[in-house]
Structures are given as C-alpha cells and as structure tokens.
Design an enzyme around this catalytic site. Structure first.
Site, PDB file in Angstrom:
ATOM      1  N   TYR A  59       0.858  -1.187   0.000  1.00  0.00           N
ATOM      2  CA  TYR A  59       0.000   0.000   0.000  1.00  0.00           C
ATOM      3  C   TYR A  59       0.895   1.238   0.000  1.00  0.00           C
ATOM      4  CZ  TYR A  59      -3.795  -3.148   1.540  1.00  0.00           C
ATOM      5  OH  TYR A  59      -4.706  -4.171   1.653  1.00  0.00           O
ATOM      6  N   SER A  60       0.791   2.034  -1.035  1.00  0.00           N
ATOM      7  CA  SER A  60       1.652   3.213  -1.222  1.00  0.00           C
ATOM      8  C   SER A  60       3.127   2.835  -1.147  1.00  0.00           C
ATOM      9  CB  SER A  60       1.337   4.311  -0.199  1.00  0.00           C
ATOM     10  OG  SER A  60       0.066   4.863  -0.408  1.00  0.00           O
TER      11      SER A  60
END
Length: 217
Positions: A59-60
């Site tokens: 995530y990111s």
C-alpha cells in the site's frame, strides 16, 4: 465497543478493523490520504474503541505502514492494539522484491517492522499465495519469523479453500505455526465464500477478516 476473539487465539479485537490502504501517498493512488490528512481518522477510530488496524507493505509502496505506525504511536497504547500487515506483492520490479520465498519473507518483514516502528508484528499475512514458491518453503519462512519473535500470529488472504487446508495440513504435519486468520473477499454482493471457505474456517477455528465488506464502498 465489544471485543471478540481473533479466531482461536487469545487475542481480542474490535469487530471493526480500520483498513489502512487509503492512507499513505496520493502519488501511489489519487484517492490516498497523506499523513496529515489521515490523522483524524486514526484518532476517531481509537477514540471509538477500535483496536485492530490492517495495512500491507505494498500500500503506497510502504508509506501506508509508515503513516499507520506514526499515528498509532501518537494516539494508541501499543499493548492494547493489534497491528496487521501483509507480504507478497512486489515493492518494485527488481529481483527478489516480491513473492513468498524465505528470502523475501524475511526481508519484507524486517522492512515492515522498521516502517511501522514496532519490534513485533501482531498479525503477519500473506497477501496472496505465490505460485513460484513451494508451500513448504513459504511455511518454514513464516514459522521462522514467529520463532524469531518478529511476528506473533500468521494470517492468509484470498485463496481457494483447498489451498488454505493444504497450508494448515502442512503446518500441522511439520509442527509449524499455522494460519490463524483468513482475509477473504466477502460481502452481500460477492458470497462465493459461503460455499467452502467459511465452513472450513469455522471447522478449523480460523478468524475471518473480510476485505471489501461494503463492496468497495
């Protein structure tokens, strides 16, 4: 907030878990909130009694773990909360930066520990099964993390019921730490999990942590 056991473990979690895919860097996805914008959501969740927080290394590309760790250190009591993250998806296109080989699992866990700012991850989940890594190698690599004290519990995500049972049987046969949770796709629109996965989890005492429970709402 009423708390419940996480599967067959002695850990108690809030029935609502704050998924942290939405927090990190908008450079990764335009709908992601940066650290400052994410802060009020963590504060509100903790004030409401939420003690369960779920993120992933991809995530990111790691920034979600950094943001999650920052705000949990700011607002939460580390002894009370349960922090979950995941491993599998590649962090970049270079060799050995994804999958579930013993090498990548060890390296990814240590990187997640640094980003979260913790000594131990409460629940470490495989984001998907890795078709390129033998199941025994994956299980041994994950078990090593538990024995090293870097991970307390192991979880799985998004696979067929027979694949989960194969993993559980492999762990049991070799005396390795077994998966205690299944994070699967389940909501009122997608109910396939009711056919085999949910009965298996019930029979084996596996905690169910559905993702997309509002059908991506």
């Amino acid at each position: 907030m009423k708390y419940r056991p996480l599967g067959n473990t002695g850990v108690r979690v809030s029935p609502l878990c704050l998924g942290c895919m939405s927090y990190g860097s908008p450079a990764w996805r335009p709908w992601v909130l940066d650290r400052e914008a994410a802060g009020p959501f963590f504060k509100a969740a903790i004030e409401a009694g939420v003690n369960f927080f779920d993120t992933a290394d991809m995530y990111s590309l790691g920034e979600s773990e950094t943001v999650t760790g920052h705000w949990l250190h700011e607002y939460a009591d580390a002894d009370e909360i349960v922090v979950a993250t995941k491993v599998f998806f590649p962090m970049n296109e270079r060799p050995n930066m994804g999958g579930l080989s013993r090498k990548h699992v060890q390296q990814a866990c240590e990187a997640s520990l640094r980003r979260l700012g913790v000594e131990t991850i409460d629940l470490y989940q495989i984001h998907r099964l890795d078709p390129a890594t033998p199941v025994d190698e994956m299980l041994e690599g994950l078990d090593a993390l538990v024995r090293q004290g870097k991970v307390r519990y192991l979880g799985a995500s998004s696979m067929y019921a027979w694949e989960l049972m194969r993993c559980l049987a492999g762990s049991d046969a070799r005396g390795l730490a077994r998966f205690v949770t299944m994070q699967n796709h389940y909501n009122l629109v997608y109910r396939e999990e009711e056919r085999e996965m949910l009965p298996l989890c019930r029979a084996e005492g596996i905690g169910v942590i559905p993702w997309s429970p509002l059908a991506r709402g």
